[in-house]
Design an enzyme around this catalytic site. Sequence first.
Site, PDB file in Angstrom:
ATOM      1  CG  ASP A 217     -12.380  21.415  10.030  1.00  0.00           C
ATOM      2  OD1 ASP A 217     -13.368  21.206   9.331  1.00  0.00           O
ATOM      3  OD2 ASP A 217     -12.099  20.732  11.043  1.00  0.00           O
TER       4      ASP A 217
ATOM      5  CG  ASP B 249      -7.217  21.003  10.716  1.00  0.00           C
ATOM      6  OD1 ASP B 249      -7.965  20.848  11.699  1.00  0.00           O
ATOM      7  OD2 ASP B 249      -7.376  21.899   9.879  1.00  0.00           O
TER       8      ASP B 249
ATOM      9  CG  HIS C 237     -19.662  20.121   5.639  1.00  0.00           C
ATOM     10  ND1 HIS C 237     -19.619  19.920   6.994  1.00  0.00           N
ATOM     11  CD2 HIS C 237     -20.836  20.739   5.384  1.00  0.00           C
ATOM     12  CE1 HIS C 237     -20.727  20.398   7.533  1.00  0.00           C
ATOM     13  NE2 HIS C 237     -21.483  20.884   6.571  1.00  0.00           N
TER      14      HIS C 237
ATOM     15  CD1 TRP D 251     -19.498  14.965  12.177  1.00  0.00           C
ATOM     16  CD2 TRP D 251     -19.295  16.517  13.794  1.00  0.00           C
ATOM     17  NE1 TRP D 251     -18.336  14.719  12.873  1.00  0.00           N
ATOM     18  CE2 TRP D 251     -18.186  15.652  13.872  1.00  0.00           C
ATOM     19  CE3 TRP D 251     -19.399  17.561  14.719  1.00  0.00           C
ATOM     20  CZ2 TRP D 251     -17.178  15.795  14.822  1.00  0.00           C
ATOM     21  CZ3 TRP D 251     -18.394  17.701  15.673  1.00  0.00           C
ATOM     22  CH2 TRP D 251     -17.293  16.825  15.714  1.00  0.00           C
TER      23      TRP D 251
ATOM     24  CG  HIS E  14     -15.062  14.619   8.022  1.00  0.00           C
ATOM     25  ND1 HIS E  14     -16.274  14.770   8.639  1.00  0.00           N
ATOM     26  CD2 HIS E  14     -14.302  15.642   8.474  1.00  0.00           C
ATOM     27  CE1 HIS E  14     -16.263  15.830   9.407  1.00  0.00           C
ATOM     28  NE2 HIS E  14     -15.078  16.392   9.327  1.00  0.00           N
TER      29      HIS E  14
ATOM     30  CG  ASP F  98     -15.950  17.871   6.250  1.00  0.00           C
ATOM     31  OD1 ASP F  98     -14.812  17.974   5.758  1.00  0.00           O
ATOM     32  OD2 ASP F  98     -16.392  18.673   7.091  1.00  0.00           O
TER      33      ASP F  98
ATOM     34  CE  LYS G  33     -13.467  14.854  12.303  1.00  0.00           C
ATOM     35  NZ  LYS G  33     -13.615  16.108  13.050  1.00  0.00           N
TER      36      LYS G  33
ATOM     37  CD  GLU H 263     -19.905  16.918   8.581  1.00  0.00           C
ATOM     38  OE1 GLU H 263     -20.752  17.663   9.110  1.00  0.00           O
ATOM     39  OE2 GLU H 263     -18.736  17.276   8.357  1.00  0.00           O
TER      40      GLU H 263
ATOM     41  CG  ASP I 266     -17.051  22.283   8.262  1.00  0.00           C
ATOM     42  OD1 ASP I 266     -16.775  23.223   9.024  1.00  0.00           O
ATOM     43  OD2 ASP I 266     -17.191  21.105   8.659  1.00  0.00           O
TER      44      ASP I 266
END
Length: 423
Positions: free
Chosen positions: A300, A298, A290, A189, A266, A263, A232, A230, A330
């Site tokens: 994460d 956000d 992920h 990433w 993302h 992810d 995003k 990965e 993640d």
Amino acid sequence: MTREVKIEQNYRAAQDFFAHIEIDTEKALKRLEKFSISVQCWQGDDVGGFENPEAGLSGGGIQVTGNYPGKARTIDELQQDLVKAFSLIPGRHRLNLHAIYGDFQGKKVDRNEIEPRHFDAWVRWAKEHRLGLDFNATCFSHPLADEGFTLSNKDKAVRDFWIEHVKRARIITAYFGKQLGMPSIHNLWIPDGYKDIPYDRLAPRQRLKESLDAIYAEKYHPGEMKDSVESKLFGIGSEAYVVGSHEFYLGYAIKNNLMVCLDLGHFHPTENVADKISSILLFSDELMFHFSRGLRWDSDHITLFNDEIAEVTSQIVRPGLDRRVHIAMDFFDATVNRVGAYVLGVRSVLKALLSAILEPHTLLKTAEESNNLLRRLALLEEQRIQPVGAVWDYYCLKKGVPAGTSWLDEVQKYEQEVLSRRK
Ligand code: RNT
Ligand code: ZN
């Protein structure tokens, strides 16, 4: 009656219940046990790493908030915390490392100088604890990432620096695979992107493609190492444009026989990421995830057994894609006990997997095949209140880890005895 006896009793009742919807809970638990989750090293120290103990996370479109006491400051501390976390999670799992977590022994080892020997401490530890290892190049928190572009930088010297770093990261990943006798995954990433509206969206992507071509020209045996890339949608400081978008990496991965890494944080907040699995796996052998929880901007937050995770796990389990989808965690949260964050996040994913395994698969299939769409919907709805928790508690009991929320006591004890002493 002891808690153990109660859990056994509840399990027997649940077993009987699931037998009525044609589900064998013993088989279900055998299936669950085979899921091996790759646990991110970076929740343990807020993505700090051990390159330079003074420096924290800098640059690169990811941010950790919070300053809960007790974060791991050394490899030993992080390993100790991970052992604690793994002891409260049923099953046998993996550790996912980032390149900044090497054993640099106080020396300055730049990203384009990392070698397998810097990770021997982890290999030894993984062998001792019978854990698999995965790896990630670290293309952020570095002066050459500060302007927001790494592999797609306009400056060839900067690109070459990062190409060399990722090449070395892949060498280390293959070393893990060889040492542990099982494939290790290297995930890439990069933070590259613009905060504000670009004029040219193509040129950075062209440069990224060329850099990737240079990196992936080196082939490794898939029994040792596999690659994922990965994407995003946006990051902090790259709100207007991310070079490595989903379409970019999907195209690149399929053309070059790599895995994409999806992810969960993302994508557009209302985008159904679970729906991508059955499409991507028609064109790609394997896929990487992920698991995370996006919350507003956000990406994460600590994973919970929420609707999104439930849909993703169902889309893995129903068509039997257990071995073709790799699950990595993640998230990073520095506002709560970090060891507890691991335990909560990974257990929530295992619960979601179990719930997916315990769906009335035969009944659902029959309803769909016979076009009984109301029945299909009602069966899915009913699944929400099935006694999955009783099966989960029993699984924890059998695996020798705390059932229910009693792992919290262990975490609290560990905080008192170990974490609070780290000053
Ligand atoms: C960042 C990506 C990436 C990182 C880790 C630390 O948005 O999700 O996977 O979180 O590499
Ligand atoms: Zn990620």
